[in-house]
Write an enzyme that holds these catalytic residues in place. Structure first.
Site, mmCIF file in Angstrom:
data_model
loop_
_atom_site.group_PDB
_atom_site.id
_atom_site.type_symbol
_atom_site.label_atom_id
_atom_site.label_comp_id
_atom_site.label_asym_id
_atom_site.label_seq_id
_atom_site.Cartn_x
_atom_site.Cartn_y
_atom_site.Cartn_z
ATOM 1 N N THR A 100 15.571 66.620 31.662
ATOM 2 C CA THR A 100 13.846 66.774 32.570
ATOM 3 C C THR A 100 14.206 65.765 33.543
ATOM 4 O OG1 THR A 100 13.136 67.241 30.121
ATOM 5 C CG2 THR A 100 11.057 66.120 31.831
ATOM 6 N N ASN A 125 18.534 60.320 19.846
ATOM 7 C CA ASN A 125 18.005 59.421 21.311
ATOM 8 C C ASN A 125 16.503 59.808 21.033
ATOM 9 O OD1 ASN A 125 16.109 60.643 23.724
ATOM 10 N ND2 ASN A 125 17.440 62.672 22.349
ATOM 11 N N ARG A 126 16.353 58.191 21.795
ATOM 12 C CA ARG A 126 14.632 58.493 22.134
ATOM 13 C C ARG A 126 14.845 57.625 23.349
ATOM 14 N NH1 ARG A 126 15.740 54.087 18.337
ATOM 15 N NH2 ARG A 126 15.694 52.046 19.352
ATOM 16 N N GLY A 128 13.770 59.245 26.056
ATOM 17 C CA GLY A 128 11.855 58.691 27.325
ATOM 18 C C GLY A 128 12.486 59.300 28.878
ATOM 19 N N PHE A 129 12.704 60.708 28.838
ATOM 20 C CA PHE A 129 12.486 61.249 30.326
ATOM 21 C C PHE A 129 13.049 60.138 30.774
ATOM 22 C CE2 PHE A 129 9.157 64.044 28.869
ATOM 23 C CZ PHE A 129 10.352 65.140 28.132
ATOM 24 N N ASN A 156 14.108 71.284 34.047
ATOM 25 C CA ASN A 156 13.376 71.473 33.428
ATOM 26 C C ASN A 156 12.533 70.413 33.239
ATOM 27 O OD1 ASN A 156 13.565 69.539 30.717
ATOM 28 N ND2 ASN A 156 14.297 70.871 29.673
ATOM 29 N N SER A 192 9.418 67.355 23.680
ATOM 30 C CA SER A 192 10.629 66.174 23.535
ATOM 31 C C SER A 192 9.625 65.038 22.165
ATOM 32 C CB SER A 192 10.622 65.156 24.133
ATOM 33 O OG SER A 192 11.194 63.886 24.552
ATOM 34 N N ASN A 194 9.926 62.536 22.059
ATOM 35 C CA ASN A 194 10.425 60.660 22.652
ATOM 36 C C ASN A 194 8.889 60.217 23.844
ATOM 37 O OD1 ASN A 194 12.233 60.470 21.017
ATOM 38 N ND2 ASN A 194 13.400 61.299 22.615
ATOM 39 N N THR A 195 7.928 61.706 24.097
ATOM 40 C CA THR A 195 6.605 60.660 24.612
ATOM 41 C C THR A 195 5.480 61.406 24.432
ATOM 42 O OG1 THR A 195 8.157 61.683 27.005
ATOM 43 C CG2 THR A 195 5.594 61.854 27.157
ATOM 44 N N LYS A 234 10.110 75.236 26.525
ATOM 45 C CA LYS A 234 10.879 75.240 25.287
ATOM 46 C C LYS A 234 10.438 74.355 24.386
ATOM 47 C CE LYS A 234 15.255 71.786 25.090
ATOM 48 N NZ LYS A 234 16.126 70.984 25.887
ATOM 49 N N ASN A 263 14.509 72.186 20.991
ATOM 50 C CA ASN A 263 14.871 70.466 21.321
ATOM 51 C C ASN A 263 15.129 69.810 19.828
ATOM 52 O OD1 ASN A 263 14.462 68.523 22.593
ATOM 53 N ND2 ASN A 263 13.359 69.144 23.949
ATOM 54 N N THR A 264 15.369 68.544 19.640
ATOM 55 C CA THR A 264 15.896 67.700 18.985
ATOM 56 C C THR A 264 14.407 67.624 17.713
ATOM 57 O OG1 THR A 264 15.130 66.137 19.705
ATOM 58 C CG2 THR A 264 17.956 66.361 20.789
ATOM 59 N N TYR A 335 24.884 70.586 24.108
ATOM 60 C CA TYR A 335 25.584 69.621 24.454
ATOM 61 C C TYR A 335 25.789 68.251 23.696
ATOM 62 C CZ TYR A 335 23.403 64.219 27.108
ATOM 63 O OH TYR A 335 23.831 63.767 27.058
HETATM 64 C C1 LIG Z 1 20.888 62.146 24.623
HETATM 65 C C2 LIG Z 1 20.062 63.162 24.544
HETATM 66 C C3 LIG Z 1 19.301 63.520 25.123
HETATM 67 C C4 LIG Z 1 18.394 64.860 25.682
HETATM 68 N N1 LIG Z 1 17.488 64.898 27.194
HETATM 69 C C5 LIG Z 1 16.406 66.623 26.984
HETATM 70 C C6 LIG Z 1 15.951 66.266 28.046
HETATM 71 O O1 LIG Z 1 16.206 65.523 29.062
HETATM 72 N N2 LIG Z 1 15.070 67.256 27.381
HETATM 73 C C7 LIG Z 1 15.659 67.810 27.295
HETATM 74 O O2 LIG Z 1 14.409 69.098 26.970
HETATM 75 N N3 LIG Z 1 16.083 67.675 26.457
HETATM 76 C C8 LIG Z 1 17.181 66.915 26.126
HETATM 77 N N4 LIG Z 1 17.422 67.094 24.899
HETATM 78 C C9 LIG Z 1 17.669 68.086 23.912
HETATM 79 C C10 LIG Z 1 18.908 69.153 24.411
HETATM 80 O O3 LIG Z 1 19.550 69.288 25.766
HETATM 81 C C11 LIG Z 1 19.140 70.327 23.131
HETATM 82 O O4 LIG Z 1 18.141 70.780 23.317
HETATM 83 C C12 LIG Z 1 18.956 69.184 21.735
HETATM 84 O O5 LIG Z 1 20.378 68.204 21.962
HETATM 85 C C13 LIG Z 1 20.273 70.068 20.416
HETATM 86 O O6 LIG Z 1 21.061 70.467 21.182
HETATM 87 P P1 LIG Z 1 22.152 70.121 20.450
HETATM 88 O O7 LIG Z 1 22.439 69.668 19.257
HETATM 89 O O8 LIG Z 1 23.804 70.320 21.282
HETATM 90 O O9 LIG Z 1 22.941 68.615 21.391
HETATM 91 C C14 LIG Z 1 18.973 65.751 25.272
HETATM 92 C C15 LIG Z 1 19.694 65.646 23.970
HETATM 93 C C16 LIG Z 1 20.580 64.672 23.643
HETATM 94 C C17 LIG Z 1 21.598 64.654 23.065
#
Ligand SMILES: Cc1cc2nc3c(=O)[nH]c(=O)nc-3n(C[C@H](O)[C@H](O)[C@H](O)COP(=O)(O)O)c2cc1C
Length: 386
Positions: A100, A125-126, A128-129, A156, A192, A194-195, A234, A263-264, A335
């Site tokens: 992002t 993760n936290r 925070g963009f 994104n 997210s 974290n924001t 998302k 997302n997470t 990811y």
């Molecule tokens: C370290 C890390 C950083 C992430 N940063 C972002 C982000 O900046 N923007 C976003 O939309 N999702 C972010 N995600 C979420 C992933 O894009 C994805 O939606 C989520 O991890 C679930 O997929 P996965 O289980 O295959 O990792 C992040 C995930 C991880 C592990």
């Protein structure tokens, strides 16, 4: 992967050497952010094991007028600053999503803020963009080599943590206007954890306003007659039922071209074993797969299968990708599994997915999207589903 010629007499035989077998343990012995930075550097230098084979034609698909050689994408967060989009496609991904990104550069949350839950094949993760800001990001998109390998590259977008709540939508407008003419698709990230305040934009009224203003910003940002990039949203797995319904209705009424689910999560399944399981932040990886797949199935039903869904969360095998597609995902992203399996995972997923499709009698991937929702035996038999 690196392929070394065999010295045996067998024709076409090659030893397939996955350098991640050696690099993986080294990377995982480093702090997670250091390992991530090294991986990005390796990809920038072209050292990250490019895949030589073209994707199996059964995996090819088209959505929003964009052609995908395969439906497996790199999800947001890995390439926050759009540094390795070409390298991600060279690894064999069918598409890649950078970000992002926020309008202004920002450092993100204090460290430590990224944790490997190895026993659980998960990540918290936290961050925070943390990112270098919109200007540099846009320049990288403008210079992206579109010649080869080809594959859609999306952006994104999010809001700065320092932006006041009442101006949050303006952050999305700015990024949309700047990026509209440069990207293949745009993702409005309002999920997210974290924001602070970001997830509040998932509420119906605010989301409606956000989408409306981004659509106008997108029109302002287009300087040619080319079709504008589709706007995707998302969403978080932690939404309550009424919010899910609101988003589905809005997606059907408004200019939302697709949903990324999901997302997470801030939830912590009781099965987690790692010492880091109670760290604050968003959980991703294997433990969220079932929840993500069920969420995809639910959003597919709520939107009558009329809005393409990108299924994301815990995918680590071709079987996982196939299950997501059968549940209603048109495309998938991953990811966390890369952290544990390395880049050769992409090839393995594609191979297994193609085998599953053929094994179940599908001629193309599109025919498998959402088939788990065909309840009656006769309907399933008509399209030859097991
Ligand atoms: C370290 C890390 C950083 C992430 N940063 C972002 C982000 O900046 N923007 C976003 O939309 N999702 C972010 N995600 C979420 C992933 O894009 C994805 O939606 C989520 O991890 C679930 O997929 P996965 O289980 O295959 O990792 C992040 C995930 C991880 C592990």
């Amino acid at each position: 992967m690196w392929r070394l010629k065999s010295t045996s007499n067998m024709p076409n035989e090659a030893f397939v050497l996955d350098p991640f077998q050696f690099a993986g343990p080294v990377l995982r012995s480093l702090p997670p952010e250091t390992a991530h930075r090294l991986a990005i550097h390796a990809m920038r230098l072209g050292l990250a094991f490019p895949e030589n084979e073209a994707s199996d034609p059964i995996l090819a698909c088209e959505h929003w007028g964009l052609k995908f050689a395969n439906p497996i994408g790199l999800s947001a967060g890995f390439d926050k600053d759009a540094e390795v989009m070409g390298a991600a496609l060279r690894l064999g991904f069918g598409f890649t999503e950078a970000g992002t990104v926020t309008p202004l550069p920002q450092p993100g949350n204090p460290k430590p803020r990224l944790f490997r839950l190895t026993e659980d094949q998960a990540v918290i993760n936290r961050l925070g963009f943390n990112n270098g800001g919109l200007t540099r990001f846009a320049v990288r998109f403008a210079h992206l080599d579109r010649s080869a390998p080809k594959g859609p590259a999306g952006a994104n977008i999010g809001r700065n943590s320092s932006t006041e709540e009442k101006s949050a939508i303006a952050d999305f407008e700015i990024a949309t206007e700047v990026l509209a003419g440069l990207v293949d698709y745009l993702v409005i990230n309002i999920s997210s954890p974290n924001t602070p305040g970001l997830r509040g934009l998932q509420q119906r009224g605010r989301l409606e306003e956000l989408i409306g203003r981004c659509v106008e910003a997108r029109a302002r940002g287009m300087c040619s007659d080319a079709p504008p990039p589709p706007l995707l949203v998302k969403i978080a797995p932690d939404l309550d039922e009424s919010a899910k319904r609101d988003i589905a209705e809005l997606a059907l009424e408004a200019n939302i071209a697709g949903l990324i689910v999901c997302n997470t999560t801030i939830d912590r399944p009781a099965t987690l074993k790692s010492q880091f399981r109670n760290e604050a932040g968003g959980l991703s990886g294997a433990p969220i797969f079932d929840c993500a797949r069920n969420f995809v199935a639910h959003m597919y039903r709520l939107t009558d299968g009329r809005i393409p869904i990108i299924g994301c969360g815990g995918i680590g095998s071709g079987d996982d990708a196939y299950a997501m597609i059968r549940a209603g995902a048109s495309l998938v992203q991953l990811y966390s599994a890369l952290v544990f399996e390395g880049p050769a995972l992409v090839s393995r997923i594609k191979k297994q997915l193609a085998e599953r499709l053929r094994g179940d009698g599908f001629a193309c991937i599109e025919a498998a999207i959402g088939v788990d929702h065909c309840k009656t035996a006769s309907a399933r038999a008509r399209i030859n589903i097991k």
